[in-house]
Design a protein around this motif. Structure first.
Motif, short mmCIF file in Angstrom:
data_model
loop_
_atom_site.label_atom_id
_atom_site.label_comp_id
_atom_site.label_asym_id
_atom_site.label_seq_id
_atom_site.Cartn_x
_atom_site.Cartn_y
_atom_site.Cartn_z
N GLY A 1 6.20 4.59 -9.28
CA GLY A 1 7.64 4.52 -9.53
C GLY A 1 8.35 5.86 -9.49
O GLY A 1 9.55 5.92 -9.70
N ILE A 2 7.63 6.94 -9.22
CA ILE A 2 8.24 8.26 -9.16
C ILE A 2 9.09 8.40 -7.90
O ILE A 2 10.14 9.01 -7.89
CB ILE A 2 7.15 9.37 -9.20
N TYR A 3 8.65 7.80 -6.81
CA TYR A 3 9.31 7.88 -5.51
C TYR A 3 9.84 6.48 -5.20
O TYR A 3 9.07 5.55 -5.01
CB TYR A 3 8.28 8.34 -4.48
N VAL A 4 11.18 6.33 -5.17
CA VAL A 4 11.80 5.02 -5.00
C VAL A 4 12.70 5.03 -3.76
O VAL A 4 13.54 5.92 -3.59
CB VAL A 4 12.63 4.65 -6.25
N LEU A 5 12.52 4.03 -2.90
CA LEU A 5 13.29 3.89 -1.67
C LEU A 5 14.04 2.56 -1.67
O LEU A 5 13.57 1.58 -2.23
CB LEU A 5 12.38 3.95 -0.45
N HIS A 6 15.18 2.54 -0.97
CA HIS A 6 16.00 1.32 -0.86
C HIS A 6 16.36 1.09 0.60
O HIS A 6 16.50 2.03 1.36
CB HIS A 6 17.29 1.47 -1.65
N TYR B 1 21.41 -4.49 2.18
CA TYR B 1 20.32 -4.13 1.26
C TYR B 1 19.22 -5.18 1.36
O TYR B 1 19.47 -6.37 1.21
CB TYR B 1 20.87 -4.06 -0.17
N LEU B 2 17.98 -4.72 1.61
CA LEU B 2 16.85 -5.65 1.73
C LEU B 2 15.87 -5.56 0.57
O LEU B 2 15.02 -6.43 0.43
CB LEU B 2 16.10 -5.40 3.04
N GLY B 3 15.95 -4.49 -0.24
CA GLY B 3 15.04 -4.40 -1.37
C GLY B 3 14.75 -2.97 -1.77
O GLY B 3 15.27 -2.01 -1.18
N THR B 4 13.90 -2.84 -2.78
CA THR B 4 13.51 -1.54 -3.33
C THR B 4 11.99 -1.41 -3.27
O THR B 4 11.28 -2.36 -3.58
CB THR B 4 14.00 -1.40 -4.78
N CYS B 5 11.53 -0.22 -2.87
CA CYS B 5 10.10 0.06 -2.77
C CYS B 5 9.75 1.17 -3.76
O CYS B 5 10.44 2.19 -3.82
CB CYS B 5 9.74 0.52 -1.37
N PHE B 6 8.69 0.95 -4.54
CA PHE B 6 8.24 1.92 -5.54
C PHE B 6 6.90 2.52 -5.10
O PHE B 6 5.96 1.79 -4.85
CB PHE B 6 8.06 1.24 -6.90
N PHE B 7 6.86 3.86 -5.05
CA PHE B 7 5.63 4.56 -4.68
C PHE B 7 5.25 5.54 -5.78
O PHE B 7 6.11 5.96 -6.56
CB PHE B 7 5.82 5.31 -3.35
N SER B 8 3.99 5.91 -5.84
CA SER B 8 3.47 6.88 -6.83
C SER B 8 3.85 6.48 -8.25
O SER B 8 4.36 7.29 -9.03
CB SER B 8 4.00 8.29 -6.52
N ASP C 1 18.43 -1.77 13.84
CA ASP C 1 18.42 -0.44 13.24
C ASP C 1 18.22 -0.52 11.74
O ASP C 1 18.84 -1.34 11.06
CB ASP C 1 19.73 0.29 13.54
N PHE C 2 17.37 0.38 11.22
CA PHE C 2 17.08 0.46 9.79
C PHE C 2 17.26 1.89 9.31
O PHE C 2 16.94 2.84 10.03
CB PHE C 2 15.64 0.02 9.49
N LYS C 3 17.75 2.04 8.11
CA LYS C 3 17.87 3.34 7.45
C LYS C 3 17.37 3.18 6.03
O LYS C 3 17.79 2.29 5.31
CB LYS C 3 19.34 3.81 7.46
N VAL C 4 16.44 4.04 5.63
CA VAL C 4 15.87 4.02 4.29
C VAL C 4 16.56 5.11 3.46
O VAL C 4 16.71 6.24 3.92
CB VAL C 4 14.35 4.27 4.34
N TYR C 5 16.97 4.76 2.25
CA TYR C 5 17.64 5.70 1.35
C TYR C 5 16.82 5.93 0.10
O TYR C 5 16.18 5.00 -0.40
CB TYR C 5 19.01 5.16 0.95
N ARG C 6 16.87 7.14 -0.40
CA ARG C 6 16.25 7.47 -1.68
C ARG C 6 17.28 7.22 -2.78
O ARG C 6 18.48 7.28 -2.53
CB ARG C 6 15.81 8.93 -1.70
N GLY D 1 0.85 -1.18 0.00
CA GLY D 1 0.00 0.00 0.00
C GLY D 1 0.89 1.23 0.00
O GLY D 1 1.76 1.37 -0.84
N ASN D 2 0.72 2.10 1.00
CA ASN D 2 1.55 3.30 1.12
C ASN D 2 2.64 3.14 2.18
O ASN D 2 3.27 4.13 2.57
CB ASN D 2 0.68 4.51 1.46
N ASP D 3 2.87 1.92 2.64
CA ASP D 3 3.83 1.68 3.71
C ASP D 3 5.10 1.01 3.18
O ASP D 3 5.05 0.23 2.23
CB ASP D 3 3.24 0.78 4.79
#
Length: 82
Positions: A77-82, A68-75, A52-57, A32-34
């Motif tokens: 694919g406009i907003y991508v987090l790793h 590295y645990l994976g990539t998340c795509f939001f909107s 501890d976790f740190k999310v990177y753009r 979803g949005n999480d």
């Protein structure tokens, strides 16, 4: 020994999560949005520890040494987090 997969939701870019000792972190994905992470845990383990976790753009500098645990795509694919 029986294992279970637990889901945890990341609320911030830098966060500590409490999980059973020995948790094996499997992946990170959007749901979803999480931004969520999943771990294989022993459901009978009573001792907890902070992980501890740190999310990177995309394009954001980072220090080596994390996992590295994976990539998340939001909107779409406009907003991508790793």
């Amino acid at each position: 020994m029986t294992k279970t997969i637990y889901k945890y939701t990341l609320e911030r870019d830098i966060q500590s999560l409490s999980a059973p000792v020995g948790a094996k972190w499997l992946c990170a994905r959007e749901q979803g949005n999480d931004t969520c992470v999943w771990a294989e845990v022993d459901p009978n383990e009573k001792d907890l520890m902070l992980y501890d976790f740190k999310v990177y753009r995309t394009g954001e500098p980072f220090k080596a040494g994390g996992k590295y645990l994976g990539t998340c795509f939001f909107s779409g694919g406009i907003y991508v987090l790793h």
